[in-house]
Design a protein around this motif. Structure first.
Motif, PDB file in Angstrom:
ATOM      1  N   GLU A  17       0.811  -1.216   0.000  1.00 53.48           N
ATOM      2  CA  GLU A  17       0.000   0.000   0.000  1.00 53.48           C
ATOM      3  C   GLU A  17       0.852   1.277   0.000  1.00 53.48           C
ATOM      4  O   GLU A  17       0.459   2.294   0.529  1.00 53.48           O
ATOM      5  N   GLU A  18       2.021   1.190  -0.599  1.00 54.88           N
ATOM      6  CA  GLU A  18       2.863   2.368  -0.757  1.00 54.88           C
ATOM      7  C   GLU A  18       2.794   2.805  -2.209  1.00 54.88           C
ATOM      8  O   GLU A  18       2.626   1.988  -3.107  1.00 54.88           O
ATOM      9  N   VAL A  19       2.932   4.091  -2.425  1.00 57.71           N
ATOM     10  CA  VAL A  19       2.889   4.615  -3.783  1.00 57.71           C
ATOM     11  C   VAL A  19       4.031   4.016  -4.596  1.00 57.71           C
ATOM     12  O   VAL A  19       5.178   4.028  -4.171  1.00 57.71           O
ATOM     13  N   SER A  20       3.692   3.463  -5.758  1.00 54.90           N
ATOM     14  CA  SER A  20       4.711   2.856  -6.603  1.00 54.90           C
ATOM     15  C   SER A  20       5.039   3.725  -7.809  1.00 54.90           C
ATOM     16  O   SER A  20       5.881   3.367  -8.617  1.00 54.90           O
ATOM     17  N   LEU A  21       4.364   4.859  -7.941  1.00 55.44           N
ATOM     18  CA  LEU A  21       4.664   5.807  -9.014  1.00 55.44           C
ATOM     19  C   LEU A  21       5.454   6.976  -8.446  1.00 55.44           C
ATOM     20  O   LEU A  21       5.166   7.443  -7.342  1.00 55.44           O
ATOM     21  N   PHE A  22       6.415   7.431  -9.220  1.00 52.92           N
ATOM     22  CA  PHE A  22       7.189   8.598  -8.832  1.00 52.92           C
ATOM     23  C   PHE A  22       7.318   9.511 -10.040  1.00 52.92           C
ATOM     24  O   PHE A  22       7.443   9.043 -11.170  1.00 52.92           O
ATOM     25  N   TRP A  80      -2.224  15.559 -14.902  1.00 51.33           N
ATOM     26  CA  TRP A  80      -2.144  16.878 -14.292  1.00 51.33           C
ATOM     27  C   TRP A  80      -2.242  16.723 -12.785  1.00 51.33           C
ATOM     28  O   TRP A  80      -3.177  16.094 -12.284  1.00 51.33           O
ATOM     29  N   GLU A  81      -1.275  17.276 -12.081  1.00 55.47           N
ATOM     30  CA  GLU A  81      -1.232  17.206 -10.621  1.00 55.47           C
ATOM     31  C   GLU A  81      -1.003  18.595 -10.056  1.00 55.47           C
ATOM     32  O   GLU A  81      -0.256  19.395 -10.641  1.00 55.47           O
ATOM     33  N   ASP A  82      -1.623  18.866  -8.919  1.00 57.09           N
ATOM     34  CA  ASP A  82      -1.368  20.135  -8.236  1.00 57.09           C
ATOM     35  C   ASP A  82       0.098  20.193  -7.822  1.00 57.09           C
ATOM     36  O   ASP A  82       0.658  19.211  -7.314  1.00 57.09           O
ATOM     37  N   TYR A  83       0.702  21.343  -8.032  1.00 51.44           N
ATOM     38  CA  TYR A  83       2.089  21.575  -7.619  1.00 51.44           C
ATOM     39  C   TYR A  83       2.270  21.238  -6.144  1.00 51.44           C
ATOM     40  O   TYR A  83       3.226  20.564  -5.760  1.00 51.44           O
ATOM     41  N   SER A  84       1.326  21.661  -5.309  1.00 50.85           N
ATOM     42  CA  SER A  84       1.438  21.422  -3.872  1.00 50.85           C
ATOM     43  C   SER A  84       1.410  19.926  -3.551  1.00 50.85           C
ATOM     44  O   SER A  84       2.115  19.467  -2.646  1.00 50.85           O
ATOM     45  N   PHE A 142       6.279  14.147  -2.844  1.00 49.86           N
ATOM     46  CA  PHE A 142       7.587  13.791  -3.412  1.00 49.86           C
ATOM     47  C   PHE A 142       8.580  14.931  -3.172  1.00 49.86           C
ATOM     48  O   PHE A 142       9.043  15.579  -4.114  1.00 49.86           O
ATOM     49  N   PRO A 143       8.918  15.193  -1.905  1.00 46.73           N
ATOM     50  CA  PRO A 143       9.782  16.347  -1.605  1.00 46.73           C
ATOM     51  C   PRO A 143      11.163  16.282  -2.249  1.00 46.73           C
ATOM     52  O   PRO A 143      11.793  17.304  -2.470  1.00 46.73           O
ATOM     53  N   GLN A 144      11.599  15.087  -2.611  1.00 47.96           N
ATOM     54  CA  GLN A 144      12.906  14.929  -3.247  1.00 47.96           C
ATOM     55  C   GLN A 144      12.877  15.254  -4.742  1.00 47.96           C
ATOM     56  O   GLN A 144      13.918  15.416  -5.358  1.00 47.96           O
ATOM     57  N   PHE A 145      11.678  15.369  -5.333  1.00 42.36           N
ATOM     58  CA  PHE A 145      11.548  15.625  -6.772  1.00 42.36           C
ATOM     59  C   PHE A 145      11.904  17.073  -7.091  1.00 42.36           C
ATOM     60  O   PHE A 145      11.442  18.002  -6.435  1.00 42.36           O
TER      61      PHE A 145
END
Length: 70
Positions: free
Chosen positions: A16-21, A55-59, A65-68
């Motif tokens: 149940e962890e996000v697998s997309l980055f 499309w994703e909100d910048y926030s 994904f703070p490392q992105f």
């Protein structure tokens, strides 16, 4: 080929962890939501085709994904 919407992602792995980055930002746009201007990025996801960009909100991207770095 329209990008998929945010409601269709992210995928989750067995734990149940996000697998997309995020891999890269393809476009930027401003949208109005409840009278507020929101910055969105068209994200190409790592190991996914451009046709699967969304499309994703910048926030959202900054929080999830703070490392992105765009």
């Amino acid at each position: 080929n329209n990008p998929i919407t945010a409601g269709e992602i992210p995928d989750y792995d067995q734990d149940e962890e996000v697998s997309l980055f995020p891999d890269k930002v393809l476009q930027r746009r401003q949208v109005s939501r409840n009278g507020e201007s929101i910055l969105q990025w068209l994200i190409q996801w790592k190991d996914k085709d451009k046709s699967e960009a969304s499309w994703e909100d910048y926030s959202f991207i900054c929080n999830q994904f703070p490392q992105f770095r765009a």
